[in-house]
Write a protein that holds these residues in place. Structure first.
Motif, PDB file in Angstrom:
ATOM      1  N   SER A  41       0.783  -1.234   0.000  1.00 37.92           N
ATOM      2  CA  SER A  41       0.000   0.000   0.000  1.00 37.92           C
ATOM      3  C   SER A  41       0.821   1.293   0.000  1.00 37.92           C
ATOM      4  O   SER A  41       0.360   2.302  -0.509  1.00 37.92           O
ATOM      5  N   VAL A  42       2.014   1.276   0.572  1.00 40.51           N
ATOM      6  CA  VAL A  42       2.767   2.513   0.734  1.00 40.51           C
ATOM      7  C   VAL A  42       4.010   2.553  -0.138  1.00 40.51           C
ATOM      8  O   VAL A  42       4.213   3.488  -0.906  1.00 40.51           O
ATOM      9  N   ASP A  43       4.855   1.556  -0.020  1.00 40.97           N
ATOM     10  CA  ASP A  43       6.148   1.575  -0.706  1.00 40.97           C
ATOM     11  C   ASP A  43       6.513   0.180  -1.194  1.00 40.97           C
ATOM     12  O   ASP A  43       7.137  -0.588  -0.474  1.00 40.97           O
ATOM     13  N   PRO A  44       6.130  -0.152  -2.426  1.00 34.57           N
ATOM     14  CA  PRO A  44       6.392  -1.494  -2.938  1.00 34.57           C
ATOM     15  C   PRO A  44       7.876  -1.836  -3.061  1.00 34.57           C
ATOM     16  O   PRO A  44       8.231  -3.001  -3.155  1.00 34.57           O
ATOM     17  N   GLN A  45       8.719  -0.842  -3.043  1.00 34.19           N
ATOM     18  CA  GLN A  45      10.146  -1.083  -3.233  1.00 34.19           C
ATOM     19  C   GLN A  45      10.953  -1.045  -1.932  1.00 34.19           C
ATOM     20  O   GLN A  45      12.176  -1.185  -1.968  1.00 34.19           O
ATOM     21  N   VAL A  46      10.287  -0.862  -0.789  1.00 32.47           N
ATOM     22  CA  VAL A  46      11.037  -0.800   0.467  1.00 32.47           C
ATOM     23  C   VAL A  46      11.832  -2.102   0.641  1.00 32.47           C
ATOM     24  O   VAL A  46      11.313  -3.193   0.415  1.00 32.47           O
ATOM     25  N   PRO A  47      13.114  -1.980   0.991  1.00 32.72           N
ATOM     26  CA  PRO A  47      13.915  -3.192   1.193  1.00 32.72           C
ATOM     27  C   PRO A  47      13.341  -4.044   2.332  1.00 32.72           C
ATOM     28  O   PRO A  47      12.856  -3.517   3.331  1.00 32.72           O
ATOM     29  N   VAL A  48      13.426  -5.340   2.168  1.00 31.66           N
ATOM     30  CA  VAL A  48      12.807  -6.258   3.118  1.00 31.66           C
ATOM     31  C   VAL A  48      13.826  -6.883   4.064  1.00 31.66           C
ATOM     32  O   VAL A  48      13.583  -6.985   5.262  1.00 31.66           O
ATOM     33  N   ARG A  49      14.952  -7.296   3.558  1.00 36.16           N
ATOM     34  CA  ARG A  49      15.873  -8.129   4.331  1.00 36.16           C
ATOM     35  C   ARG A  49      16.306  -7.483   5.641  1.00 36.16           C
ATOM     36  O   ARG A  49      16.317  -8.132   6.686  1.00 36.16           O
ATOM     37  N   ALA A  50      16.687  -6.210   5.625  1.00 29.25           N
ATOM     38  CA  ALA A  50      17.150  -5.555   6.853  1.00 29.25           C
ATOM     39  C   ALA A  50      16.045  -5.529   7.912  1.00 29.25           C
ATOM     40  O   ALA A  50      16.310  -5.740   9.103  1.00 29.25           O
ATOM     41  N   SER A  51      14.813  -5.309   7.482  1.00 32.26           N
ATOM     42  CA  SER A  51      13.694  -5.301   8.431  1.00 32.26           C
ATOM     43  C   SER A  51      13.424  -6.692   8.981  1.00 32.26           C
ATOM     44  O   SER A  51      13.140  -6.859  10.175  1.00 32.26           O
TER      45      SER A  51
END
Length: 183
Positions: free
Chosen positions: A162-172
């Protein structure tokens, strides 16, 4: 080659995932799937039956796809993080429309647990499997860790949808995993 039922279900998922639950009508599914009028209602006589069929279809498709992504063996904590990262990226990338449809069904069917049963069973299976992995990794409070990790997963999936389809995932994912494994 897909059956008429499978074509209808694929079209229904796409309609719900792109236009919302209100787009789910027998006529729209037929049109979207390129099927003759009445084809969808031959398999799903009522709207409730169609919603239930879509719920079952999503659960089956996600179980298949996530099983392939999450079923890989891992040797260490980084492998675990990589595995979950791959699952989240799958749900929010190539299968984003289906994931949106699943969330729409969760919201629509909150008052009718029977319609959500396949998705709930699937989620319970993922939760039990995840809890076992957290225990194996040494989570001191596995039940609390499981709830936190599942909430994190839902949160990052919704954020990417919904907000940021490109936000990196691995670090989170790494932060969430390390938090779940600490005291």
């Amino acid at each position: 080659m897909s059956t008429t039922r499978e074509r209808a279900l694929d079209a229904a998922v796409e309609l719900v995932g792109t236009q919302g639950i209100r787009a789910l009508t027998h006529a729209r599914v037929d049109a979207h799937a390129g099927l003759p009028r009445g084809s969808t209602s031959n398999h799903f006589r009522t709207r409730a039956a169609l919603v239930s069929g879509v719920s079952e279809w999503i659960a089956a498709q996600e179980t298949r796809d996530l099983g392939a992504a999450l079923g890989r063996p891992f040797d260490d904590l980084d492998g675990f993080i990589d595995m979950f990262t791959a699952g989240i990226e799958l749900l929010t990338g190539p299968h984003a429309v289906r994931t949106r449809a699943r969330y729409a069904l969760f919201l629509e069917s909150a008052s009718d647990p029977a319609l959500l049963a396949p998705l709930r069973v699937q989620r319970e299976g993922i939760a039990a499997w995840t809890r076992g992995l957290l225990v194996a990794l040494g989570a001191p409070h596995p039940d609390a860790a499981l709830h936190a990790f599942m909430a994190f997963g839902d949160g990052i999936v919704l954020h990417r949808l919904s907000v940021d389809p490109q936000v990196p995932v691995r670090a989170s994912v790494a932060v969430a995993v390390h938090g779940c494994l600490s005291a």
